[in-house]
Design a protein around this motif. Structure first.
Motif, PDB file in Angstrom:
ATOM      1  N   ILE A 245       0.869  -1.182   0.000  1.00  0.00           N
ATOM      2  CA  ILE A 245       0.000   0.000   0.000  1.00  0.00           C
ATOM      3  C   ILE A 245       0.903   1.228   0.000  1.00  0.00           C
ATOM      4  O   ILE A 245       1.765   1.374   0.864  1.00  0.00           O
ATOM      5  CB  ILE A 245      -0.936   0.035   1.220  1.00  0.00           C
ATOM      6  CG1 ILE A 245      -1.863  -1.185   1.234  1.00  0.00           C
ATOM      7  CG2 ILE A 245      -1.773   1.310   1.213  1.00  0.00           C
ATOM      8  CD1 ILE A 245      -2.784  -1.236   2.434  1.00  0.00           C
ATOM      9  N   LYS A 246       0.727   2.103  -0.992  1.00  0.00           N
ATOM     10  CA  LYS A 246       1.515   3.326  -1.101  1.00  0.00           C
ATOM     11  C   LYS A 246       0.581   4.523  -1.163  1.00  0.00           C
ATOM     12  O   LYS A 246      -0.323   4.562  -2.010  1.00  0.00           O
ATOM     13  CB  LYS A 246       2.379   3.309  -2.367  1.00  0.00           C
ATOM     14  CG  LYS A 246       3.376   2.172  -2.454  1.00  0.00           C
ATOM     15  CD  LYS A 246       4.100   2.229  -3.807  1.00  0.00           C
ATOM     16  CE  LYS A 246       5.064   1.078  -3.985  1.00  0.00           C
ATOM     17  NZ  LYS A 246       5.698   1.087  -5.323  1.00  0.00           N
ATOM     18  N   ASP A 247       0.785   5.470  -0.265  1.00  0.00           N
ATOM     19  CA  ASP A 247      -0.036   6.688  -0.236  1.00  0.00           C
ATOM     20  C   ASP A 247      -1.526   6.361  -0.243  1.00  0.00           C
ATOM     21  O   ASP A 247      -2.331   7.009  -0.927  1.00  0.00           O
ATOM     22  CB  ASP A 247       0.307   7.595  -1.425  1.00  0.00           C
ATOM     23  CG  ASP A 247       1.757   8.045  -1.402  1.00  0.00           C
ATOM     24  OD1 ASP A 247       2.268   8.298  -0.295  1.00  0.00           O
ATOM     25  OD2 ASP A 247       2.378   8.130  -2.476  1.00  0.00           O
ATOM     26  N   GLY A 248      -1.899   5.331   0.511  1.00  0.00           N
ATOM     27  CA  GLY A 248      -3.300   4.958   0.626  1.00  0.00           C
ATOM     28  C   GLY A 248      -3.851   4.135  -0.514  1.00  0.00           C
ATOM     29  O   GLY A 248      -5.034   3.787  -0.521  1.00  0.00           O
TER      30      GLY A 248
ATOM     31  N   CYS B 226       0.463   3.649   4.348  1.00  0.00           N
ATOM     32  CA  CYS B 226       1.325   2.706   3.621  1.00  0.00           C
ATOM     33  C   CYS B 226       1.489   1.435   4.439  1.00  0.00           C
ATOM     34  O   CYS B 226       1.321   1.449   5.658  1.00  0.00           O
ATOM     35  CB  CYS B 226       2.685   3.324   3.292  1.00  0.00           C
ATOM     36  SG  CYS B 226       3.673   3.754   4.733  1.00  0.00           S
ATOM     37  N   ALA B 227       1.775   0.345   3.742  1.00  0.00           N
ATOM     38  CA  ALA B 227       1.964  -0.949   4.398  1.00  0.00           C
ATOM     39  C   ALA B 227       3.031  -1.723   3.651  1.00  0.00           C
ATOM     40  O   ALA B 227       3.079  -1.692   2.413  1.00  0.00           O
ATOM     41  CB  ALA B 227       0.651  -1.726   4.439  1.00  0.00           C
ATOM     42  N   TYR B 228       3.896  -2.403   4.402  1.00  0.00           N
ATOM     43  CA  TYR B 228       4.995  -3.173   3.824  1.00  0.00           C
ATOM     44  C   TYR B 228       4.912  -4.622   4.295  1.00  0.00           C
ATOM     45  O   TYR B 228       4.645  -4.880   5.472  1.00  0.00           O
ATOM     46  CB  TYR B 228       6.351  -2.600   4.244  1.00  0.00           C
ATOM     47  CG  TYR B 228       6.721  -1.294   3.583  1.00  0.00           C
ATOM     48  CD1 TYR B 228       7.611  -1.267   2.503  1.00  0.00           C
ATOM     49  CD2 TYR B 228       6.191  -0.090   4.035  1.00  0.00           C
ATOM     50  CE1 TYR B 228       7.959  -0.072   1.899  1.00  0.00           C
ATOM     51  CE2 TYR B 228       6.525   1.115   3.431  1.00  0.00           C
ATOM     52  CZ  TYR B 228       7.411   1.114   2.363  1.00  0.00           C
ATOM     53  OH  TYR B 228       7.747   2.300   1.749  1.00  0.00           O
TER      54      TYR B 228
ATOM     55  N   ARG C  90      -6.241  -6.687   9.906  1.00  0.00           N
ATOM     56  CA  ARG C  90      -7.037  -6.884  11.124  1.00  0.00           C
ATOM     57  C   ARG C  90      -6.163  -7.320  12.290  1.00  0.00           C
ATOM     58  O   ARG C  90      -6.418  -6.965  13.448  1.00  0.00           O
ATOM     59  CB  ARG C  90      -8.138  -7.911  10.875  1.00  0.00           C
ATOM     60  CG  ARG C  90      -9.296  -7.373  10.040  1.00  0.00           C
ATOM     61  CD  ARG C  90     -10.499  -8.294  10.132  1.00  0.00           C
ATOM     62  NE  ARG C  90     -10.235  -9.606   9.574  1.00  0.00           N
ATOM     63  CZ  ARG C  90     -10.422  -9.935   8.296  1.00  0.00           C
ATOM     64  NH1 ARG C  90     -10.889  -9.024   7.447  1.00  0.00           N
ATOM     65  NH2 ARG C  90     -10.173 -11.159   7.867  1.00  0.00           N
ATOM     66  N   GLN C  91      -5.109  -8.095  11.995  1.00  0.00           N
ATOM     67  CA  GLN C  91      -4.189  -8.513  13.055  1.00  0.00           C
ATOM     68  C   GLN C  91      -3.401  -7.333  13.606  1.00  0.00           C
ATOM     69  O   GLN C  91      -2.820  -7.421  14.692  1.00  0.00           O
ATOM     70  CB  GLN C  91      -3.232  -9.578  12.519  1.00  0.00           C
ATOM     71  CG  GLN C  91      -3.924 -10.892  12.185  1.00  0.00           C
ATOM     72  CD  GLN C  91      -2.984 -11.914  11.589  1.00  0.00           C
ATOM     73  OE1 GLN C  91      -1.872 -12.105  12.085  1.00  0.00           O
ATOM     74  NE2 GLN C  91      -3.411 -12.571  10.529  1.00  0.00           N
ATOM     75  N   LYS C  92      -3.366  -6.239  12.853  1.00  0.00           N
ATOM     76  CA  LYS C  92      -2.737  -4.992  13.315  1.00  0.00           C
ATOM     77  C   LYS C  92      -3.778  -4.018  13.863  1.00  0.00           C
ATOM     78  O   LYS C  92      -3.504  -2.831  14.033  1.00  0.00           O
ATOM     79  CB  LYS C  92      -1.982  -4.332  12.152  1.00  0.00           C
ATOM     80  CG  LYS C  92      -0.795  -5.131  11.638  1.00  0.00           C
ATOM     81  CD  LYS C  92       0.317  -5.187  12.647  1.00  0.00           C
ATOM     82  CE  LYS C  92       1.534  -5.915  12.112  1.00  0.00           C
ATOM     83  NZ  LYS C  92       2.634  -5.946  13.091  1.00  0.00           N
ATOM     84  N   ASP C  93      -5.002  -4.526  14.129  1.00  0.00           N
ATOM     85  CA  ASP C  93      -6.106  -3.718  14.664  1.00  0.00           C
ATOM     86  C   ASP C  93      -6.535  -2.626  13.701  1.00  0.00           C
ATOM     87  O   ASP C  93      -6.976  -1.540  14.110  1.00  0.00           O
ATOM     88  CB  ASP C  93      -5.733  -3.094  16.020  1.00  0.00           C
ATOM     89  CG  ASP C  93      -5.479  -4.146  17.082  1.00  0.00           C
ATOM     90  OD1 ASP C  93      -6.142  -5.199  17.037  1.00  0.00           O
ATOM     91  OD2 ASP C  93      -4.599  -3.929  17.940  1.00  0.00           O
ATOM     92  N   VAL C  94      -6.409  -2.898  12.403  1.00  0.00           N
ATOM     93  CA  VAL C  94      -6.869  -1.974  11.368  1.00  0.00           C
ATOM     94  C   VAL C  94      -8.015  -2.652  10.628  1.00  0.00           C
ATOM     95  O   VAL C  94      -7.824  -3.679   9.972  1.00  0.00           O
ATOM     96  CB  VAL C  94      -5.742  -1.610  10.375  1.00  0.00           C
ATOM     97  CG1 VAL C  94      -6.277  -0.672   9.294  1.00  0.00           C
ATOM     98  CG2 VAL C  94      -4.570  -0.973  11.105  1.00  0.00           C
TER      99      VAL C  94
ATOM    100  N   LEU D 238      -0.548   4.253   9.711  1.00  0.00           N
ATOM    101  CA  LEU D 238      -1.864   4.850   9.523  1.00  0.00           C
ATOM    102  C   LEU D 238      -1.752   6.303   9.061  1.00  0.00           C
ATOM    103  O   LEU D 238      -0.716   6.951   9.244  1.00  0.00           O
ATOM    104  CB  LEU D 238      -2.652   4.798  10.834  1.00  0.00           C
ATOM    105  CG  LEU D 238      -2.971   3.404  11.386  1.00  0.00           C
ATOM    106  CD1 LEU D 238      -3.670   3.535  12.731  1.00  0.00           C
ATOM    107  CD2 LEU D 238      -3.817   2.610  10.415  1.00  0.00           C
ATOM    108  N   LYS D 239      -2.816   6.796   8.459  1.00  0.00           N
ATOM    109  CA  LYS D 239      -2.866   8.195   8.066  1.00  0.00           C
ATOM    110  C   LYS D 239      -2.837   9.067   9.313  1.00  0.00           C
ATOM    111  O   LYS D 239      -3.250   8.642  10.398  1.00  0.00           O
ATOM    112  CB  LYS D 239      -4.128   8.462   7.250  1.00  0.00           C
ATOM    113  CG  LYS D 239      -4.126   7.769   5.888  1.00  0.00           C
ATOM    114  CD  LYS D 239      -5.413   8.028   5.120  1.00  0.00           C
ATOM    115  CE  LYS D 239      -5.379   7.332   3.760  1.00  0.00           C
ATOM    116  NZ  LYS D 239      -6.640   7.525   3.008  1.00  0.00           N
TER     117      LYS D 239
END
Length: 204
Positions: free
Chosen positions: A74-77, A111-113, A99-103, A124-125
């Protein structure tokens, strides 16, 4: 082989771990095989892993070859579908990892890696991140970790040194509480003097 083996298995670490378990099981199933041969092979594999870890620690090229690189999904949302396809990662896999990261809302993610060990790191934003004292311009006191100066009725000299408490000071604290060291299940202390004592059943 070190704590790294438990906390952060890389691909080659996993291969060596599986090999060791398989080789170790062979003489347990066949008593006719000498144990020394298995021990020699296991020691060789452990040595190889330690040598590779040491070399990769000093060689970025080898580290990238063995461990790979973290991949932004995930880049820039926005979800990077091409990287998702390369990782053979479905939308359900991504949502489950979030979800495991409470998101629970993907629109909250900046962003997510996917890290080299398969774990997902999420940022998170700015408007969705938890509020901190710094955001509210609130000054906080320094935080000190609690050290288990007594565990199972015995003082730990190493923990006493960490929290900068002398054995004499520990004795004074116990005397002021009218308890013996052997009556303490666990006693924690911090550098700023916070004490917490849980007695054993016999000491209550």
């Amino acid at each position: 082989m070190g704590k790294r083996q438990i906390s952060d298995l890389q691909p080659y670490d996993l291969v060596i771990t599986i090999l060791i378990s398989e080789i170790s099981a062979i003489p347990l199933q066949d008593n006719s095989l000498p144990m020394i041969n298995t021990v020699a092979v296991v020691l060789m594999l452990v040595s190889i892993e330690i040598i590779i870890s040491y070399i990769s620690l000093h060689s970025k090229k080898l580290r990238r070859l063995l461990d790979g690189n973290s991949v932004p999904v995930i880049k820039d949302g926005k979800i990077d579908l091409s990287e998702m396809r390369k990782l053979r990662m479905s939308a359900e896999d991504l949502l489950s990892a979030l979800r495991q990261k409470d998101v629970f809302d993907i629109s909250d993610v900046s962003c997510a890696y996917v890290e080299t060990n398969g774990a997902l790191s999420v940022l998170l934003k700015s408007g969705k991140s938890p509020c901190t004292p710094e955001d509210m311009d609130i000054k906080t006191a320094p935080a000190f970790p609690a050290c288990a100066v007594i565990s199972d009725g015995k003082a730990d000299e190493r923990e006493l040194a960490v929290c900068q408490m002398s054995r004499k000071r520990l004795t004074e604290i116990l005397n002021s509480m009218h308890i013996h060291e052997s009556d303490v299940f666990i006693m924690t202390a911090t550098k700023d003097g916070k004490i917490n004592v849980i007695k054993t059943e016999e000491g209550r």
